[in-house]
Design an enzyme around this catalytic site. Sequence first.
Site, PDB file in Angstrom:
ATOM      1  N   GLN A  98       1.027  -1.035   0.251  1.00  0.00           N
ATOM      2  CA  GLN A  98       0.130   0.347  -0.323  1.00  0.00           C
ATOM      3  C   GLN A  98       0.600   1.153   0.187  1.00  0.00           C
ATOM      4  O   GLN A  98       0.368   2.759  -0.545  1.00  0.00           O
ATOM      5  CB  GLN A  98      -1.242   0.196   1.336  1.00  0.00           C
ATOM      6  CG  GLN A  98      -1.834  -1.372   1.038  1.00  0.00           C
ATOM      7  CD  GLN A  98      -3.088  -0.845  -0.322  1.00  0.00           C
ATOM      8  OE1 GLN A  98      -3.148   0.275  -0.082  1.00  0.00           O
ATOM      9  NE2 GLN A  98      -2.576  -1.747  -0.496  1.00  0.00           N
ATOM     10  N   HIS A 140       1.722   3.416  -3.818  1.00  0.00           N
ATOM     11  CA  HIS A 140       0.934   4.318  -3.740  1.00  0.00           C
ATOM     12  C   HIS A 140       1.420   5.700  -3.934  1.00  0.00           C
ATOM     13  O   HIS A 140       1.218   6.509  -4.810  1.00  0.00           O
ATOM     14  CB  HIS A 140      -0.494   4.570  -2.892  1.00  0.00           C
ATOM     15  CG  HIS A 140      -1.289   3.676  -3.613  1.00  0.00           C
ATOM     16  ND1 HIS A 140      -2.404   3.718  -4.176  1.00  0.00           N
ATOM     17  CD2 HIS A 140      -2.189   2.640  -2.473  1.00  0.00           C
ATOM     18  CE1 HIS A 140      -3.162   2.740  -4.317  1.00  0.00           C
ATOM     19  NE2 HIS A 140      -2.929   1.941  -3.184  1.00  0.00           N
ATOM     20  N   GLU A 154      -8.610   4.376   5.877  1.00  0.00           N
ATOM     21  CA  GLU A 154      -9.786   4.381   4.816  1.00  0.00           C
ATOM     22  C   GLU A 154      -9.765   3.040   4.522  1.00  0.00           C
ATOM     23  O   GLU A 154     -10.465   2.123   4.098  1.00  0.00           O
ATOM     24  CB  GLU A 154      -8.662   5.231   3.279  1.00  0.00           C
ATOM     25  CG  GLU A 154      -9.216   3.983   2.206  1.00  0.00           C
ATOM     26  CD  GLU A 154      -8.119   5.512   0.956  1.00  0.00           C
ATOM     27  OE1 GLU A 154      -8.334   5.184   0.026  1.00  0.00           O
ATOM     28  OE2 GLU A 154      -6.764   5.263   1.702  1.00  0.00           O
ATOM     29  N   HIS A 155      -8.719   1.761   4.466  1.00  0.00           N
ATOM     30  CA  HIS A 155      -8.301   1.106   4.766  1.00  0.00           C
ATOM     31  C   HIS A 155      -7.539   0.341   6.332  1.00  0.00           C
ATOM     32  O   HIS A 155      -6.506   0.593   6.029  1.00  0.00           O
ATOM     33  CB  HIS A 155      -7.674   0.438   2.999  1.00  0.00           C
ATOM     34  CG  HIS A 155      -7.048   1.096   1.657  1.00  0.00           C
ATOM     35  ND1 HIS A 155      -6.585   1.916   1.730  1.00  0.00           N
ATOM     36  CD2 HIS A 155      -8.159   0.101   0.809  1.00  0.00           C
ATOM     37  CE1 HIS A 155      -7.087   1.906   0.400  1.00  0.00           C
ATOM     38  NE2 HIS A 155      -7.873   0.987  -0.320  1.00  0.00           N
ATOM     39  N   ASP A 162      -8.841  -3.655  -3.780  1.00  0.00           N
ATOM     40  CA  ASP A 162      -8.806  -2.272  -5.176  1.00  0.00           C
ATOM     41  C   ASP A 162      -8.999  -2.629  -6.424  1.00  0.00           C
ATOM     42  O   ASP A 162      -8.653  -2.030  -6.735  1.00  0.00           O
ATOM     43  CB  ASP A 162      -7.250  -1.739  -4.545  1.00  0.00           C
ATOM     44  CG  ASP A 162      -6.671  -1.134  -3.433  1.00  0.00           C
ATOM     45  OD1 ASP A 162      -7.310  -0.801  -3.312  1.00  0.00           O
ATOM     46  OD2 ASP A 162      -6.019  -0.943  -3.504  1.00  0.00           O
ATOM     47  N   HIS A 205     -45.972  30.727   7.041  1.00  0.00           N
ATOM     48  CA  HIS A 205     -46.590  28.901   7.087  1.00  0.00           C
ATOM     49  C   HIS A 205     -47.846  28.896   7.495  1.00  0.00           C
ATOM     50  O   HIS A 205     -48.158  27.923   7.129  1.00  0.00           O
ATOM     51  CB  HIS A 205     -44.869  28.772   7.960  1.00  0.00           C
ATOM     52  CG  HIS A 205     -43.921  28.910   6.826  1.00  0.00           C
ATOM     53  ND1 HIS A 205     -43.274  30.192   6.539  1.00  0.00           N
ATOM     54  CD2 HIS A 205     -43.354  27.477   6.667  1.00  0.00           C
ATOM     55  CE1 HIS A 205     -42.486  29.455   6.032  1.00  0.00           C
ATOM     56  NE2 HIS A 205     -42.443  27.568   5.967  1.00  0.00           N
TER      57      HIS A 205
END
Length: 438
Positions: A250, A253, A318-319, A352, A411
């Site tokens: 990871q 990235h 995130e993961h 992914d 109203h």
Amino acid sequence: MTIRHLKLAEAADGVAEEDQRTTAIVQDMLQDIRARGEDAVRMYAEKFDNWTGDFVLTDEKLARLIESVPQSVKDDIDFAHRQISRFAIAQRDSMTSFEIETEPGVVLGQRILPIDSAGCYVPGGRYAHAASALMSVATAKAAGVKYITACSPPRGDSINPAVAYAMHVAGADRILEMGGVHAVASMAFGLFGGREADILVGPGNAFVAEAKRLLFGQVGIDVFAGPTESAVIADHTADPMTIAVDLVSQAEHGPNSPVWLFSTSEEVARRVIELMPQVANDMPNADIIHAAWRDFGEVILCDTREEVVEVSDQYACEHLQVLCEDLDWWKEHLSNYGSLFLGEGSTVTHGDKCSGTNHILPTKRAGRYSGGLNVHKFMKILTTQQLSKEANLKFSAIGSRISRTEGMEGHARACDWRLTKYFSEQDWDFPVYAQKRY
């Protein structure tokens, strides 16, 4: 809470200043594109991508690109497309339209409708993100979006052929060979013969993410995205080598992609710290991984699994992988994450690329309040209501009184009008305005 950092992030100062510079650049570009339209886009395309050709991918060129994709690659993309579509369709079917009568003469309901137009951004810088094309376009298609534009930055004389094939298979109605801020703006503003996007989705670099953020409100967006984040929760049963391999996978990235380990086992945690540089050295892009691990990697040791849950939910990664005993316990107690990967057999790469869940996920702690991209992002929940004359005796009376409690005379009078019209002989024990009919 008893926690210790066995490794701290060493990121240099200046992240906030860089964010401010990015915002200023993107604001100027969007303002220029608003003012000069397609001429501005052509200038930016030439400046950033050395691109002077047409932007809309023709059927003939698409066919040539697809022809160049090996059949084995097509087969893998087709497989992933089936998984992603099946999951998105199941998500779609989990929410239904309905009507209920809450009181006599009061019928409330909801309708589930797809939005009209979506813009799907597919990154194309360091890697060819064919899976990202499936994640956004196929999900929009499953929702029933009527018009889908997909874009990706060209490299050389075209976008990546595998990405083009994935866009085509997933159901894109129009493909733009274009990337960056100007691509996001082109989809949002409906340039080059397209339709204005109602929503913009898909990952991208900091400039793409900032363009989406600044356009939010004029259009919808999927998530507020930052660099990819990944964390592993590990107890004494976890294999340190598996953890190191997965964190390295990871970290590729980018040099600003955080990777974290939360553990109840000091032995496992320290062994992972030893292994990370060695596993990184085996990679062809070792410099990127070393930078991500050095500047953003963290290892946190906790005494109990309850403390790990508290730490993990604070990070809202995130993961999130769980390599522990009693996976059901972790699934029940963890709350803040983009997507959860349970057990050693489940690596982030599956999500992914091909398992079927969406990989466009919240970062920067947005997992505290948002999930990732899903079919419902492309759908609108529209409510309906229908009240009979008889129901107005109760509902207009209550609506009138609440309105005057709030100081909203107009109203109140809308309800009063119905009370006096439908129940002209009624005596009221609260103020009811007798509106003159003209």
